[in-house]
Design an enzyme around this catalytic site. Structure first.
Site, mmCIF file in Angstrom:
data_model
loop_
_atom_site.group_PDB
_atom_site.id
_atom_site.type_symbol
_atom_site.label_atom_id
_atom_site.label_comp_id
_atom_site.label_asym_id
_atom_site.label_seq_id
_atom_site.Cartn_x
_atom_site.Cartn_y
_atom_site.Cartn_z
ATOM 1 C CD GLU A 50 -1.117 0.291 3.734
ATOM 2 O OE1 GLU A 50 -2.085 1.055 3.634
ATOM 3 O OE2 GLU A 50 -0.865 -0.376 4.748
ATOM 4 C CG ASN A 372 -7.521 -3.254 5.482
ATOM 5 O OD1 ASN A 372 -6.901 -4.312 5.473
ATOM 6 N ND2 ASN A 372 -7.146 -2.227 6.221
ATOM 7 C CD GLU A 373 -6.316 -3.808 10.042
ATOM 8 O OE1 GLU A 373 -6.431 -2.612 10.400
ATOM 9 O OE2 GLU A 373 -5.319 -4.496 10.269
HETATM 10 O O1 AHR Z 1 0.400 -2.457 7.639
HETATM 11 C C1 AHR Z 1 0.052 -1.217 8.155
HETATM 12 C C2 AHR Z 1 -1.441 -1.120 8.477
HETATM 13 O O2 AHR Z 1 -1.794 -2.001 9.493
HETATM 14 C C3 AHR Z 1 -2.383 -1.476 7.362
HETATM 15 O O3 AHR Z 1 -2.578 -0.429 6.486
HETATM 16 C C4 AHR Z 1 -3.646 -1.787 8.079
HETATM 17 O O4 AHR Z 1 -4.449 -2.707 7.399
HETATM 18 C C5 AHR Z 1 -3.172 -2.300 9.415
HETATM 19 O O5 AHR Z 1 -3.833 -1.679 10.459
#
Ligand code: AHR
Length: 669
Positions: A50, A372-373
Site C-alpha cells: 500500500e 480491510n480490517e
Molecule cells: O500495515 C500497516 C497497516 O496495518 C495497514 O494499512 C492496516 O491494514 C493495518 O492496520
C-alpha cells in the site's frame, strides 16, 4: 491521523522478554514420510502493499521529481526552489488560472524571470525524494508541460546538477517554450566519469527574461524492463527473488481512505499520468497515483505473481460507513467494474479501457478481498456490506474466491460475525513482538478446520526499526513454520509493511521488510527468512513431530494502564520446525529455527523414507547477536549462507547454529 494512530498503537504492545533457556535432553524431530502429507498452496507466500512509508512515490514508483504537479502546497509549492545564478533574479508562484486543458493538471508553477541573461540564469529546482540518484552512463527521461505569456518564446535548459549548482551531471536543451501548453521531453545522459551520488537536483532554467508556467515536471531513471512510468529495478529484483505467489493491493488502510470521499478511487488512477489527480493518501502525504491499477497489475505480471485485489467496501478510516442497500450499490458496481477492468476481454467496457491503456490481454484474477480490517468499524455493518458485495461478485464471477476481513475471530480483539454468507477465506492480521510471535507460532496447530481458509493478510514480528532485526526474523520463521505445518488451513500469507524509505520523515510504520533511500536498498533479516521459506516451499507439507524442545522463559511487562497486574511468565519453545517436500525436485526441506544464542543439536528421523542422500545443502541465516540487522551502510550483515551439508540420511544428528534459521535440503534421489 487519529484513526491511524489508534491502529498503530494497538499493534505496538509494550512487552518485554526475559529469556532464560532451560536445559533439556536432546531434541528429536520425526518427519513422517509414510503419511500422505498436506498439499501446500502455491500462494502460501505473497506480498502485501500500500502507499505507506513512501512505498510508491519515493519508493517503487521510479518518478524522481517530488510534487511534480504542484498539488502539495501552502502558498508555495513544496519541494521546489528558485534558482537565481550570478545576479539573475526571478519570482515563482502557484497559479490556478491556467489548467492544462483535458487533463487533471489544475495548478501550475509560474516563474517570472525578471532579470535573466547569458551567465545569469534563473529557474526552478527540485531535489526529489531525499535526493536524486545520479549514476554514470545513465539516461534519464525528463518531461514537462510549459507555456509562456509572450509569442517570442523562452528557451529552456534542463539539467541534473549538484544541489549547490556547481557540478552539472547531465544537461539538454528543453526547446523554445511558446504561448500554448505543450508537453516537452528530453533525454539527460550522464557521462562515464560521474561519481554516484544522491546529492543532486533537477533544474529547469532560462537565460532569457519572460514568464514561464510549468506543470507535471517529471524525471525517470531507467526502470524495470525499461517501462515508461515504471518501477525501480533494485526493488523489483528484491521482490522477484522472493518468488511471491501473489500481491495484495492496494491496502491495507490505503484502500479504505481517510474518509469515504478520499478512498482509493481506482478509476482516477488510469490512463496517462496527466489524467490522474492523485489522492490525499492515508499516511500523512499525498499520492500522485502514478502507481495506478494497471501499474499494480504489471507489477504482478513482472513477478509472475497473482493479483489479490482489495476493493473498497464502504468503510473508511474516519469511521464512516456507507449504509447497506441502495447507498452501497454504486460502490458494489465500482468493484464489479474494477474486476472487469482486470479480467474482462476487450468487448467489455472496462476490458476495452484496459486495452486502450496498453494491455489488451486480460489478467488472471482468482482472489478479491472485500474491504480491510472491518472489525474496527464501530457500527458493525460488515455482515450486510460483505453480503451485498459477496452476492454481486459471486453472481458475475462465480470462480473468484472471496476474502472477508473478519469472521467473528478475535484477532482484532473485536467481534464482527458474518452470519449471512460464508467467505472462501478470512484475512487475519498479526503484529507481534518476537517473543509474542514465537509464543503464538503454533496457533494454527489447534485452529478450527470447520470455517473458511485463512489468509494471513498482514503479519510481522516487530523488533528493530526502520527494518526489523534478526530476532524478529527468527520469530517470523517460527510463525511461517506454523503456517507450513498447517497448510490445509493456511492458504495465503503476506508480511506488512513491505517497504520503507529510511530517510527522516519517510517512515510512518516502525517495523518494515525492505528499506531504501534514493540510491540503494536492502532486505532485512526478515526479508531473507521469507525468501528462504518461499524459495524452498515444496508442494507437500509433511507431518513433523518434535520432542524435548528446550523452553525459554518469557516475562511480559505489565501494561502501562495496569502496572500492578504483572502477567504470569510463559514458557516459549526455543526451536521451531516444519518440513515440506518437492515431488518435482525429489527434495525434502527441513526448516529449523533456533531462537537462542547456543547451538542446539537435533536428532532427525525421516520415518518411512526410502532413500535420503548423505550429502545435501544447508541454507543458514544467523548472526552473533539477535539484535543484528541490515542497513543502507551494511546491507548484507545478516544474509543466508549456503553450504554443503554431509552426514545426512534417514536418521542423522545436526547442530543448528545459535540464533539461526536453517533450511536443510535433503535429496531423496
Ligand atoms: O500495515 C500497516 C497497516 O496495518 C495497514 O494499512 C492496516 O491494514 C493495518 O492496520
Amino acid at each position: 491521523m487519529p484513526i491511524v494512530q489508534r491502529r498503530f498503537r494497538s499493534r505496538v504492545l509494550s512487552l518485554v522478554a526475559l529469556i532464560a533457556p532451560l536445559a533439556m535432553a536432546q531434541t528429536t524431530v520425526r518427519i513422517d514420510l509414510a503419511k500422505p502429507g498436506l498439499p501446500v498452496s502455491p500462494t502460501l507466500y505473497g506480498l502485501m502493499t500500500e502507499e505507506i512509508n513512501f512505498s510508491y512515490d519515493g519508493g517503487l514508483y521510479a518518478e524522481l521529481v517530488r510534487n511534480r504537479a504542484f498539488k502539495n502546497h501552502g502558498y508555495t509549492p513544496e519541494h521546489w526552489s528558485l534558482v537565481q545564478d550570478a545576479g539573475g533574479s526571478a519570482a515563482m508562484a502557484l497559479d490556478e488560472r491556467y489548467p492544462v486543458a483535458g487533463t487533471a493538471l489544475t495548478t501550475s508553477l509560474r516563474i517570472d524571470a525578471e532579470n535573466a541573461s547569458p551567465g545569469h540564469r534563473v529557474g526552478i529546482a527540485n531535489a526529489g525524494y531525499w535526493g536524486i540518484p545520479v549514476t554514470p552512463n545513465t539516461s534519464y527521461r525528463a518531461s514537462f508541460y510549459a507555456k509562456t505569456s509572450g509569442a517570442s518564446g523562452v528557451p529552456l535548459t534542463i539539467s541534473i546538477e549538484g544541489v549547490d549548482g556547481k557540478t552539472v551531471y547531465a544537461q539538454a536543451e528543453g526547446g523554445r517554450i511558446d504561448g500554448q501548453w505543450k508537453r516537452y521531453s528530453v533525454t539527460l545522459a550522464t557521462g562515464a566519469n560521474v561519481k554516484p551520488t544522491a546529492d543532486a537536483r533537477l533544474v529547469l532554467a532560462t537565460e532569457s527574461p519572460g514568464k514561464v508556467w510549468f506543470n507535471l515536471v517529471s524525471l525517470f531513471p531507467p526502470t524495470h524492463k525499461d517501462r515508461p512510468n515504471g518501477h525501480r529495478p533494485d526493488l523489483m529484483q528484491k521482490m522477484i527473488d522472493m518468488k511471491p505467489g501473489f500481491l495484495r493491493f492496494p491496502g491495507g488502510n490505503y484502500v479504505e481512505g481517510g474518509s469515504v470521499t478520499n478512498r482509493f478511487k481506482w478509476k482516477e488512477t488510469l490512463g496517462p499520468i496527466d489524467q490522474r489527480p492523485g489522492n490525499p493518501g492515508t499516511w500523512g502525504y499525498r499520492s500522485t497515483d502514478g502507481m495506478g491499477l494497471l501499474e499494480f497489475l504489471l507489477w504482478c505480471e513482472d513477478m509472475k505473481a497473482e493479483p489479490v485485489l482489495a476493493v473498497f467496501a464502504g468503510y473508511a478510516l474516519n469511521g464512516e460507513s456507507v449504509p447497506v442497500g441502495k447507498e452501497l450499490q454504486p460502490f458494489v458496481q465500482d468493484a464489479l467494474d474494477e474486476i472487469e477492468y482486470v479480467t474482462g476481454d476487450v468487448s467489455t467496457k472496462w476490458g476495452a479501457k484496459r486495452a486502450k491503456d496498453g494491455h489488451p490481454a486480460p489478467f488472471k484474477l482468482r482472489y478479491v478481498e472485500i474491504g480491510n480490517e472491518d472489525g474496527f468499524e464501530k457500527n458493525k455493518t460488515y455482515d450486510g456490506r460483505y453480503t451485498q458485495f459477496h452476492d454481486a461478485i459471486r453472481k458475475k464471477y462465480p470462480k473468484i474466491k472471496l476474502i472477508a476481513t473478519v469472521n467473528g475471530k478475535d484477532w482484532l480483539g473485536q467481534q464482527q460475525k458474518l452470519s449471512s454468507r460464508v467467505p472462501d477465506l478470512v484475512d487475519e492480521h498479526y503484529y507481534y513482538n518476537p517473543m509474542e510471535m514465537m509464543n503464538d507460532a503454533a496457533r494454527y496447530d489447534s485452529y478450527a478446520r470447520s470455517g473458511p481458509k485463512v489468509f494471513i493478510g498482514e503479519w510481522a514480528g516487530q523488533e528493530g526499526s526502520p527494518t526489523t532485526n534478526l530476532h524478529a526474523a527468527l520469530a517470523d520463521a517460527a510463525f511461517m513454520a506454523g503456517m507450513e505445518r498447517n497448510a490445509d488451513i493456511v492458504e495465503m500469507s503476506c508480511y506488512a509493511p513491505l517497504f520503507v524509505n529510511v530517510n527522516p520523515g519517510g517512515m510512518q510504520w516502525q517495523y518494515n521488510l525492505i528499506g531504501y533511500n534514493a540510491q540503494s536498498s536492502f532486505g532485512s533479516p526478515s526479508y531473507y527468512a521469507q525468501k528462504m521459506f518461499s524459495n524452498y516451499l515444496g508442494n507437500v507439507s509433511l507431518p513433523v513431530h518434535a520432542e524435548k524442545v528446550s523452553m525459554q522463559t518469557w516475562q511480559q511487562e505489565a501494561k502501562k494502564e495496569t502496572p500492578q497486574d504483572v502477567p504470569p511468565a510463559k514458557q516459549v519453545p526455543t526451536m521451531f520446525f516444519s518440513a515440506t517436500k518437492s515431488d518435482q525436485r525429489g527434495e525434502i526441506y527441513l526448516k529449523v529455527v533456533n531462537a537462542i544464542g547456543n547451538a542446539q543439536t537435533v536428532q532427525v528421523d525421516l520415518a518411512g523414507a526410502v532413500k535420503v542422500a548423505a550429502e545435501g545443502e544447508a541454507i543458514v541465516l544467523s548472526s552473533t547477536h539477535k539484535e543484528d540487522t541490515n542497513t543502507i551502510a551494511e546491507p548484507t550483515k545478516v544474509v543466508p549462507v549456503t553450504s554443503k551439508a554431509s552426514g545426512l540420511g534417514k536418521q542423522f544428528s545436526y547442530s543448528f547454529a545459535p540464533y539461526s534459521v536453517t533450511v536443510l535440503v535433503l535429496s531423496t534421489k
